[in-house]
Design a protein around this motif. Structure first.
Motif, mmCIF file in Angstrom:
data_model
loop_
_atom_site.group_PDB
_atom_site.id
_atom_site.type_symbol
_atom_site.label_atom_id
_atom_site.label_comp_id
_atom_site.label_asym_id
_atom_site.label_seq_id
_atom_site.Cartn_x
_atom_site.Cartn_y
_atom_site.Cartn_z
ATOM 1 N N MET A 84 0.822 -1.207 0.000
ATOM 2 C CA MET A 84 0.000 0.000 0.000
ATOM 3 C C MET A 84 0.858 1.261 0.000
ATOM 4 S SD MET A 84 -3.354 -0.928 2.195
ATOM 5 C CE MET A 84 -4.531 -2.106 1.522
ATOM 6 N N PHE A 85 1.958 1.224 0.755
ATOM 7 C CA PHE A 85 2.850 2.388 0.768
ATOM 8 C C PHE A 85 3.330 2.701 -0.658
ATOM 9 C CE2 PHE A 85 7.110 4.118 0.562
ATOM 10 C CZ PHE A 85 7.009 5.246 1.366
ATOM 11 N N TYR A 86 3.817 1.652 -1.366
ATOM 12 C CA TYR A 86 4.348 1.901 -2.720
ATOM 13 C C TYR A 86 3.241 2.301 -3.697
ATOM 14 C CZ TYR A 86 8.948 0.411 -1.261
ATOM 15 O OH TYR A 86 10.163 0.350 -0.630
ATOM 16 N N THR A 87 2.046 1.762 -3.482
ATOM 17 C CA THR A 87 0.936 2.156 -4.358
ATOM 18 C C THR A 87 0.670 3.653 -4.196
ATOM 19 O OG1 THR A 87 -0.037 -0.016 -4.200
ATOM 20 C CG2 THR A 87 -1.514 1.754 -4.857
ATOM 21 N N ILE A 88 0.625 4.101 -2.943
ATOM 22 C CA ILE A 88 0.366 5.533 -2.714
ATOM 23 C C ILE A 88 1.492 6.356 -3.346
ATOM 24 C CG2 ILE A 88 0.098 7.342 -0.962
ATOM 25 C CD1 ILE A 88 -0.899 5.138 0.974
ATOM 26 N N SER A 89 2.714 5.949 -3.011
ATOM 27 C CA SER A 89 3.853 6.733 -3.443
ATOM 28 C C SER A 89 3.964 6.797 -4.977
ATOM 29 C CB SER A 89 5.074 6.136 -2.762
ATOM 30 O OG SER A 89 6.187 6.334 -3.489
ATOM 31 N N HIS A 90 3.871 5.630 -5.663
ATOM 32 C CA HIS A 90 3.987 5.634 -7.137
ATOM 33 C C HIS A 90 2.844 6.411 -7.768
ATOM 34 C CE1 HIS A 90 6.435 1.639 -7.160
ATOM 35 N NE2 HIS A 90 7.120 2.680 -6.767
ATOM 36 N N THR A 91 1.625 6.097 -7.320
ATOM 37 C CA THR A 91 0.459 6.731 -7.939
ATOM 38 C C THR A 91 0.513 8.243 -7.782
ATOM 39 O OG1 THR A 91 -0.794 4.796 -7.266
ATOM 40 C CG2 THR A 91 -2.081 6.686 -7.967
ATOM 41 N N MET A 92 0.809 8.688 -6.567
ATOM 42 C CA MET A 92 0.715 10.120 -6.324
ATOM 43 C C MET A 92 1.912 10.872 -6.915
ATOM 44 S SD MET A 92 -2.239 10.155 -5.342
ATOM 45 C CE MET A 92 -2.872 11.644 -4.584
ATOM 46 N N LYS A 93 3.054 10.194 -7.062
ATOM 47 C CA LYS A 93 4.181 10.853 -7.753
ATOM 48 C C LYS A 93 3.807 11.126 -9.201
ATOM 49 C CE LYS A 93 8.369 9.975 -5.242
ATOM 50 N NZ LYS A 93 9.675 9.376 -5.213
ATOM 51 N N GLU A 94 3.161 10.140 -9.806
ATOM 52 C CA GLU A 94 2.716 10.337 -11.204
ATOM 53 C C GLU A 94 1.734 11.481 -11.319
ATOM 54 O OE1 GLU A 94 1.034 6.701 -12.605
ATOM 55 O OE2 GLU A 94 2.994 5.720 -12.684
ATOM 56 N N ARG A 95 1.037 11.777 -10.221
ATOM 57 C CA ARG A 95 0.016 12.828 -10.252
ATOM 58 C C ARG A 95 0.525 14.157 -9.696
ATOM 59 N NH1 ARG A 95 -5.187 9.217 -8.278
ATOM 60 N NH2 ARG A 95 -5.065 7.678 -9.937
ATOM 61 N N GLY A 96 1.837 14.273 -9.572
ATOM 62 C CA GLY A 96 2.411 15.579 -9.236
ATOM 63 C C GLY A 96 2.714 15.816 -7.766
ATOM 64 N N TYR A 97 2.570 14.793 -6.918
ATOM 65 C CA TYR A 97 2.899 14.961 -5.499
ATOM 66 C C TYR A 97 4.296 14.400 -5.230
ATOM 67 C CZ TYR A 97 -2.050 15.954 -4.709
ATOM 68 O OH TYR A 97 -3.297 16.519 -4.743
ATOM 69 N N ASP A 98 4.952 14.921 -4.193
ATOM 70 C CA ASP A 98 6.247 14.360 -3.804
ATOM 71 C C ASP A 98 6.397 14.422 -2.278
ATOM 72 O OD1 ASP A 98 8.639 13.097 -4.048
ATOM 73 O OD2 ASP A 98 9.651 14.702 -5.144
ATOM 74 N N PHE A 99 7.359 13.663 -1.758
ATOM 75 C CA PHE A 99 7.518 13.618 -0.303
ATOM 76 C C PHE A 99 8.147 14.907 0.228
ATOM 77 C CE2 PHE A 99 7.166 9.105 -1.196
ATOM 78 C CZ PHE A 99 6.321 8.694 -0.169
ATOM 79 N N LEU A 100 7.485 15.490 1.234
ATOM 80 C CA LEU A 100 8.058 16.616 1.963
ATOM 81 C C LEU A 100 8.679 16.074 3.242
ATOM 82 C CD1 LEU A 100 8.032 19.836 2.133
ATOM 83 C CD2 LEU A 100 6.088 19.563 3.662
ATOM 84 N N GLU A 101 8.123 14.990 3.691
ATOM 85 C CA GLU A 101 8.446 14.358 4.959
ATOM 86 C C GLU A 101 8.179 12.873 4.807
ATOM 87 O OE1 GLU A 101 6.342 14.460 8.309
ATOM 88 O OE2 GLU A 101 7.801 15.557 9.471
ATOM 89 N N LEU A 102 8.593 12.071 5.780
ATOM 90 C CA LEU A 102 8.382 10.616 5.659
ATOM 91 C C LEU A 102 6.915 10.252 5.505
ATOM 92 C CD1 LEU A 102 10.836 9.239 8.394
ATOM 93 C CD2 LEU A 102 11.266 9.661 5.964
ATOM 94 N N THR A 103 6.022 11.032 6.121
ATOM 95 C CA THR A 103 4.595 10.696 6.057
ATOM 96 C C THR A 103 3.773 11.790 5.375
ATOM 97 O OG1 THR A 103 4.338 11.613 8.265
ATOM 98 C CG2 THR A 103 4.584 9.223 8.132
ATOM 99 N N LYS A 104 4.433 12.640 4.560
ATOM 100 C CA LYS A 104 3.667 13.707 3.923
ATOM 101 C C LYS A 104 4.025 13.870 2.468
ATOM 102 C CE LYS A 104 2.807 15.767 8.175
ATOM 103 N NZ LYS A 104 3.304 14.554 8.837
#
Ligand SMILES: C[S@@+](CC[C@H](N)C(=O)[O-])C[C@H]1O[C@@H](n2cnc3c(N)ncnc32)[C@H](O)[C@@H]1O
Ligand code: SF4
Length: 403
Positions: A249-269
């Motif tokens: 689930m972590f990688y699903t969130i991370s991959h999907t949302m990176k493709e949609r223009g989001y990136d990590f500001l913090e470990l949980t954000k």
């Protein structure tokens, strides 16, 4: 490489005991002027009330209506601090109302506090004012009142839009209401909107996770916090999901949302357009003035934790001079920055902290690079996606190497 994944930085913290210099009070520690030229200072205001207790939560809060005089007590606290030279000469850059649920207070009560802050303290021109809220307490009237009184960032505890998941977690209101409230909030100019997402709760499917991510994207939220459900002893929710789901689930969130223009500001954000200065300044070691029952913070080396019991808090407001805190030596700020670097997805930049363990650290760093958890960038050693997943575990290993 690691067996157990730590999910929060609380469990990644080692004690700062060796940096304690003794006890102090606001009237001793805050009598000098603030000569620090950085304008990063923050304020944390705790509101320890909730209308309903969620099945997963063990925060510092209780199920009750706010005390009627709560805002007046916080205002008195602000006025007293404002008269102390250190606070008089400090410029604040961010305020965070956390809880509990700050919006259990009425719009008038919150406005009173916001006015007292602005009337008594100095702020940077574009200071960030965040309020944590559930969707149900965020009525249209309250949104308007808060925005009119200077709130420019909302952190909304949605957790999930899935009605079955909401029921399990004890959240009030449907996913649809949550969606509509966020949509309305996003329609105000100049307001940053972030939400909390819990993943890997019992029974959650990948489809329902994807549906949550789709809604965050459709709403064009400025950012979101992502928490894998932590199973706390005191909470009533059934066992949290297994570790395999956690990773997937972590990688699903991370991959999907990176493709949609989001990136990590913090470990949980993950963010698109949210600077979240309150937390970023804290990670840089900024002072945090704690206000309200149960608030904790540290100002000019004095760490304070206000009593959470209302009668004791009221007593401590009427006699601020008797409040006691722990004094930390100035070098302690380096420990805060060390941990802050990892929270913001970098290996700590101050390698002098390892002292005679530098060799051990360098071996560990090499291993992290080989395991694809860290890569070298112009800005320092950055955690990769895999490093972010293991971030709090890495943080604990590094903290144990501090000489
Ligand atoms: C102070 S709480 C929530 C603020 C607000 N009262 C609300 O419920 O919307 C901050 C966040 O921590 C997260 N959290 C609390 N307990 C958790 C747990 N056991 N596991 C994972 N995340 C948790 C939730 O996402 C929650 O919104
Ligand atoms: S998640 Fe929020 S509303 Fe629920 S009990 Fe915790 S602080 Fe209260």
């Amino acid at each position: 490489m690691f067996k157990e994944r730590l999910k929060t930085h609380h469990s990644a913290m080692s004690e700062g005991k060796k940096y304690v210099a003794g006890m102090g009070t606001p009237h001793t520690a805050l009598m000098s002027v603030n000569e620090n030229d950085s304008k990063l200072a923050t304020i944390y205001i705790h509101v320890p009330f909730c209308n309903k207790i969620c099945s997963f939560c063990n925060m510092r809060r209780s199920l009750q209506n706010p005390a009627e005089n709560y805002a007046d007590l916080v205002v008195r606290e602000i006025e007293q601090y404002a008269a102390l030279p250190y606070i008089e000469t400090t410029t604040f850059d961010a305020v965070y109302f956390g809880g509990g649920t700050p919006t259990t207070l009425s719009g008038e009560a919150l406005s009173k506090i916001l006015k007292a802050l602005k009337g008594n303290l100095n702020f940077t021109e574009d200071a960030e004012f965040t309020i944590e809220t559930t969707v149900t307490e965020l009525t249209e009237d309250k949104m308007k009142t808060l925005i009119e009184n200077g709130v420019n960032r909302f952190s909304v505890g949605v957790q999930t839009f899935d009605d079955e998941g909401r029921k399990q977690m004890g959240r009030i209101g449907s996913g649809e209401t949550a969606y509509e409230r966020l949509k309305q909030l996003k329609s105000y100019d100049g307001v940053t909107v972030s939400m909390d997402l819990i993943y890997n709760y019992p029974g959650q499917t990948m489809e329902s996770l994807m549906a949550d991510l789709d809604k965050i994207t459709e709403l064009n939220l400025d950012g979101f916090s992502m928490y894998s459900l932590i199973n706390m002893k005191e909470t009533t929710i059934d066992n949290a999901g297994n570790e395999r789901n956690d990773e997937e689930m972590f990688y699903t969130i991370s991959h999907t949302m990176k493709e949609r223009g989001y990136d990590f500001l913090e470990l949980t954000k993950m963010v698109k357009s949210d600077r979240y200065r309150y937390i970023m300044n804290r990670h840089k070691g900024a002072d945090t003035l704690p206000l309200g029952a149960g608030a904790g913070g540290s100002v000019n080396g004095l760490a304070l934790m206000n009593p959470i019991k209302l009668d004791e808090y009221e007593q401590s407001v009427s006699d601020l001079a008797s409040r006691k805190g722990m004094l930390f030596v100035p070098e302690y700020v380096e420990v805060v920055r060390f941990k802050g670097d990892v929270q913001t997805a970098y290996l700590p930049r101050n390698e002098a902290m390892y002292g005679s363990n530098l060799g051990e650290y360098e071996r560990f760093r090499r291993e992290l690079i080989e395991q694809d958890m860290v890569c070298e960038t112009a800005d320092g050693y950055r955690l990769t996606e895999k490093g972010i997943f293991w971030g709090n575990t890495i943080s604990r290993h590094l903290s144990q190497m501090v000489g």
